[in-house]
Design a protein around this motif. Structure first.
Motif, PDB file in Angstrom:
ATOM      1  N   HIS A   1       0.839  -1.200   0.000  1.00  0.00           N
ATOM      2  CA  HIS A   1       0.000   0.000   0.000  1.00  0.00           C
ATOM      3  C   HIS A   1       0.875   1.252   0.000  1.00  0.00           C
ATOM      4  O   HIS A   1       1.950   1.274   0.609  1.00  0.00           O
ATOM      5  N   PRO A   2       0.432   2.316  -0.670  1.00  0.00           N
ATOM      6  CA  PRO A   2       1.232   3.547  -0.769  1.00  0.00           C
ATOM      7  C   PRO A   2       1.661   4.116   0.585  1.00  0.00           C
ATOM      8  O   PRO A   2       2.771   4.618   0.721  1.00  0.00           O
ATOM      9  N   LEU A   3       0.805   4.005   1.591  1.00  0.00           N
ATOM     10  CA  LEU A   3       1.176   4.525   2.914  1.00  0.00           C
ATOM     11  C   LEU A   3       2.264   3.697   3.579  1.00  0.00           C
ATOM     12  O   LEU A   3       3.021   4.213   4.405  1.00  0.00           O
ATOM     13  N   ASP A   4       2.372   2.440   3.231  1.00  0.00           N
ATOM     14  CA  ASP A   4       3.350   1.549   3.869  1.00  0.00           C
ATOM     15  C   ASP A   4       4.754   1.706   3.300  1.00  0.00           C
ATOM     16  O   ASP A   4       5.725   1.297   3.932  1.00  0.00           O
ATOM     17  N   HIS A   5       4.888   2.267   2.120  1.00  0.00           N
ATOM     18  CA  HIS A   5       6.228   2.433   1.560  1.00  0.00           C
ATOM     19  C   HIS A   5       6.553   3.898   1.251  1.00  0.00           C
ATOM     20  O   HIS A   5       7.467   4.200   0.492  1.00  0.00           O
ATOM     21  N   ASP A   6       5.843   4.816   1.895  1.00  0.00           N
ATOM     22  CA  ASP A   6       6.068   6.253   1.729  1.00  0.00           C
ATOM     23  C   ASP A   6       6.087   6.626   0.242  1.00  0.00           C
ATOM     24  O   ASP A   6       7.068   7.180  -0.270  1.00  0.00           O
ATOM     25  N   CYS A   7       5.012   6.305  -0.440  1.00  0.00           N
ATOM     26  CA  CYS A   7       4.911   6.506  -1.887  1.00  0.00           C
ATOM     27  C   CYS A   7       4.994   7.976  -2.244  1.00  0.00           C
ATOM     28  O   CYS A   7       4.359   8.819  -1.638  1.00  0.00           O
ATOM     29  N   ARG A   8       5.813   8.299  -3.238  1.00  0.00           N
ATOM     30  CA  ARG A   8       5.958   9.672  -3.718  1.00  0.00           C
ATOM     31  C   ARG A   8       5.595   9.761  -5.212  1.00  0.00           C
ATOM     32  O   ARG A   8       5.942  10.722  -5.881  1.00  0.00           O
ATOM     33  N   GLY A   9       4.879   8.792  -5.712  1.00  0.00           N
ATOM     34  CA  GLY A   9       4.557   8.747  -7.132  1.00  0.00           C
ATOM     35  C   GLY A   9       3.400   9.623  -7.546  1.00  0.00           C
ATOM     36  O   GLY A   9       3.308  10.030  -8.690  1.00  0.00           O
ATOM     37  N   SER A  10       2.524   9.978  -6.655  1.00  0.00           N
ATOM     38  CA  SER A  10       1.343  10.762  -7.013  1.00  0.00           C
ATOM     39  C   SER A  10       1.380  12.098  -6.303  1.00  0.00           C
ATOM     40  O   SER A  10       1.831  12.207  -5.177  1.00  0.00           O
ATOM     41  N   SER A  11       0.895  13.126  -6.952  1.00  0.00           N
ATOM     42  CA  SER A  11       0.882  14.456  -6.333  1.00  0.00           C
ATOM     43  C   SER A  11      -0.350  14.641  -5.449  1.00  0.00           C
ATOM     44  O   SER A  11      -0.448  15.601  -4.713  1.00  0.00           O
TER      45      SER A  11
END
Length: 144
Positions: free
Chosen positions: A128-138
């Protein structure tokens, strides 16, 4: 006995039963009772001529075509000597090859788990994006 010319004795050594409806083996041509007509029951030496099973190579798991009249063991042996594509290294191939891109995580997964926002490959724990500190989306990511 009223009709001694009727029937025949089973050709199996241990049986020799007089059978009034004897059956003739289509491979070896001998006469048997109903209990010994199968190839395995009378240990038929000519069964390979009629047996239509396709043997499989024990190494590469490939079906080996056998022509009528050929002995399957010899054909499989020839395949192993000449055409077998068995690769012992293939047996030890690693299944878990997809490494998680989260810094500090060393887990590997069997299948790729790709983040839809950043396109990175992660383990199940960090998918999940929150679990890997996702920076792909603005767009701001919420916990809801």
């Amino acid at each position: 006995m009223e009709l001694p010319w009727l029937g025949e004795h089973c050709s199996e050594r241990s049986c020799k039963q007089l059978d009034f409806l004897p059956l003739k083996c289509d491979a070896c041509g001998e006469v048997f009772c109903k209990d010994h007509i199968r190839y395995d029951d009378h240990k038929c030496s000519s069964a390979y001529k009629k047996n239509v099973q396709v043997p499989v190579c024990p190494l590469c798991q490939t079906p080996i075509p056998v022509q009528k009249g050929e002995i399957p063991d010899i054909v499989v042996g020839a395949h192993i000597d000449k055409d077998c594509k068995y690769n012992p290294a293939q047996q030890k191939q690693k299944i878990f090859t997809n490494k998680c891109l989260k810094p500090g995580c060393k887990r590997k997964e069997m299948m790729k788990v790709v983040c839809e926002q950043c396109g990175g490959n992660f383990c199940i724990k960090h998918r999940h994006p929150l679990d890997h500190d996702c920076r792909g989306s603005s767009q701001p990511i919420s916990k809801a």
